[in-house]
Design an enzyme around this catalytic site. Sequence first.
Site, mmCIF file in Angstrom:
data_model
loop_
_atom_site.group_PDB
_atom_site.id
_atom_site.type_symbol
_atom_site.label_atom_id
_atom_site.label_comp_id
_atom_site.label_asym_id
_atom_site.label_seq_id
_atom_site.Cartn_x
_atom_site.Cartn_y
_atom_site.Cartn_z
ATOM 1 N N HIS A 177 6.911 9.305 -6.693
ATOM 2 C CA HIS A 177 6.446 7.929 -6.498
ATOM 3 C C HIS A 177 5.763 7.766 -5.138
ATOM 4 O O HIS A 177 4.550 7.582 -5.071
ATOM 5 C CB HIS A 177 7.625 6.958 -6.624
ATOM 6 C CG HIS A 177 7.250 5.524 -6.451
ATOM 7 N ND1 HIS A 177 8.152 4.557 -6.101
ATOM 8 C CD2 HIS A 177 6.051 4.887 -6.572
ATOM 9 C CE1 HIS A 177 7.543 3.373 -6.019
ATOM 10 N NE2 HIS A 177 6.261 3.562 -6.287
ATOM 11 N N HIS B 190 1.518 6.447 -3.395
ATOM 12 C CA HIS B 190 1.313 5.614 -2.209
ATOM 13 C C HIS B 190 0.698 6.383 -1.045
ATOM 14 O O HIS B 190 -0.279 5.929 -0.428
ATOM 15 C CB HIS B 190 2.650 5.013 -1.754
ATOM 16 C CG HIS B 190 3.136 3.885 -2.600
ATOM 17 N ND1 HIS B 190 2.989 2.558 -2.245
ATOM 18 C CD2 HIS B 190 3.782 3.877 -3.788
ATOM 19 C CE1 HIS B 190 3.530 1.783 -3.170
ATOM 20 N NE2 HIS B 190 4.012 2.566 -4.133
ATOM 21 N N HIS C 159 0.783 5.820 -10.877
ATOM 22 C CA HIS C 159 1.699 4.905 -10.189
ATOM 23 C C HIS C 159 2.449 4.034 -11.193
ATOM 24 O O HIS C 159 3.655 3.805 -11.049
ATOM 25 C CB HIS C 159 0.959 4.030 -9.183
ATOM 26 C CG HIS C 159 1.871 3.085 -8.473
ATOM 27 N ND1 HIS C 159 1.956 1.748 -8.802
ATOM 28 C CD2 HIS C 159 2.781 3.291 -7.484
ATOM 29 C CE1 HIS C 159 2.856 1.167 -8.035
ATOM 30 N NE2 HIS C 159 3.375 2.072 -7.221
ATOM 31 N N ASN D 260 6.507 3.924 -11.441
ATOM 32 C CA ASN D 260 7.062 2.740 -10.787
ATOM 33 C C ASN D 260 7.672 1.714 -11.743
ATOM 34 O O ASN D 260 8.807 1.280 -11.563
ATOM 35 C CB ASN D 260 5.989 2.049 -9.942
ATOM 36 C CG ASN D 260 6.539 0.841 -9.212
ATOM 37 O OD1 ASN D 260 7.345 0.958 -8.304
ATOM 38 N ND2 ASN D 260 6.114 -0.345 -9.634
ATOM 39 N N ILE E 143 2.561 -2.721 -5.341
ATOM 40 C CA ILE E 143 3.987 -2.967 -5.177
ATOM 41 C C ILE E 143 4.702 -1.639 -4.968
ATOM 42 O O ILE E 143 4.211 -0.606 -5.437
ATOM 43 C CB ILE E 143 4.585 -3.710 -6.396
ATOM 44 C CG1 ILE E 143 6.041 -4.119 -6.148
ATOM 45 C CG2 ILE E 143 4.477 -2.833 -7.608
ATOM 46 C CD1 ILE E 143 6.224 -5.154 -5.094
#
Length: 454
Positions: free
Chosen positions: A115, A120, A306, A310, A454
């Site tokens: 993740h 990110h 993602h 997520n 997020i």
Amino acid sequence: MLHLALQAIKTNKLFILDHHDTIMPYLRRINDNTTSKAYATRTILYLQNDDTLKPMAIELSLPHPDGDQLGAINKVYTPPPADHKEEGSLEEIIWQLAKAYVAVNDSGYHELISHFLHTHAVIEPFVIATNRQLSVVHPIFKLLHPHFRDTMNINALGRQVLINGGGLMEFTLYPAKYCMEFSSSLYKHWNFTEQALPQDLKKRGMAVPDPVSKHGLRLLIKDYPYAVDGLDIWSAIRNWVANYTSLYYKTDDAIRSDVELQTWWKELVEVGHADKRDEPWWPKMRNRDELIESCTTVIWIASALHAATNFGQYTYAGYMPNRPTISRRFMPEEGTLEFEEMRENPDRAFLRTITARLQTLLGISLIELLSTHSSDEFYLGQRDTAGWTAELEAAAAFERFGKALTEVEERIVERNGEENLRNRYGAVKIPYTLLFPTSEVGRTGKGIPNSITI
């Protein structure tokens, strides 16, 4: 027995979930300097005729007490035989604990590597280089810009409250204060080209090249929802990128002579991922195929990858015994008080081993927030500005992209209705919808936002 094992390997029936080599270098420090008591783990799984994976053996490993040069101390656990599998039996609780230690490792790897690191963190240099080196009217800026929306903001917030020293990640995951060091060490093995879904599946031994199969790949586990749905999404993205970029780059020379494009790629490789600048796998950005593949991979990371890592976190980990994040004591040894407790009250022994109450409360609250779509989300195939291009052909290509995603949604619904595809539901009958392109507001377990918000 050996013959059967060799036959299973030869026919691609054995798979391994390997959390040994990545964790072992940190294990001594984790166990000595934090409240966690963890193992490095390997899990052997057998592919059954119904395409489900059955765990056959779990190896729990600890560093040798007399030094790393002596290797590791290993112990292997297997499922209890059928006549000892009744709920509450000693053999069953030992097996459940062994699986819990694996789940702890998998939870940490998922959050810190799959993740955080692989979405990110690695996408951030692309955001910065694109905004620094490509003008707002550049076709590649227009292509990629929607996939960078709010990413820098959420990453900055994450550094303040999640991945900072003493933050929520360190409090709720087993590496504790070694979380970011562990994540950084795995970045050394990161390869941008291997984040393309087809390359990722081949690298992990989940697919082999097959020119006559759909997408040019043959999945070794046919009922693999992430791969099946993901390849449909990947193909739709790649077709959109190819159609769009072909409007502006008719030849490979047009790629090489685009000064903005070349400066953008140079900064991305040499500054954005400076410690990886000399890796031979970087695309050279000298032809259209490299541009298409690179832009497809960027969009895939920022959107579908993602989403898959997520938005299902609460669904799968909202019940902590199913997905513990910390182990607080080792497997009980026979003759100890902990072993007697495990024999007399297995539920209490299990709960005293996995994540504590306060960490559970904070951890579940966090993944509930992370798994929730906001009301201002824009999903794959949507744009936040209606007049994003004056080129009619570009607008038409984007409209075709949206229609292709609608067709993917329809196929996902159809597949989720096929009862023989057991991996799409699992034992608790939760359909796999993480790569369903659109979603409503809230915690839906589906939807692919354009960007990491997020």
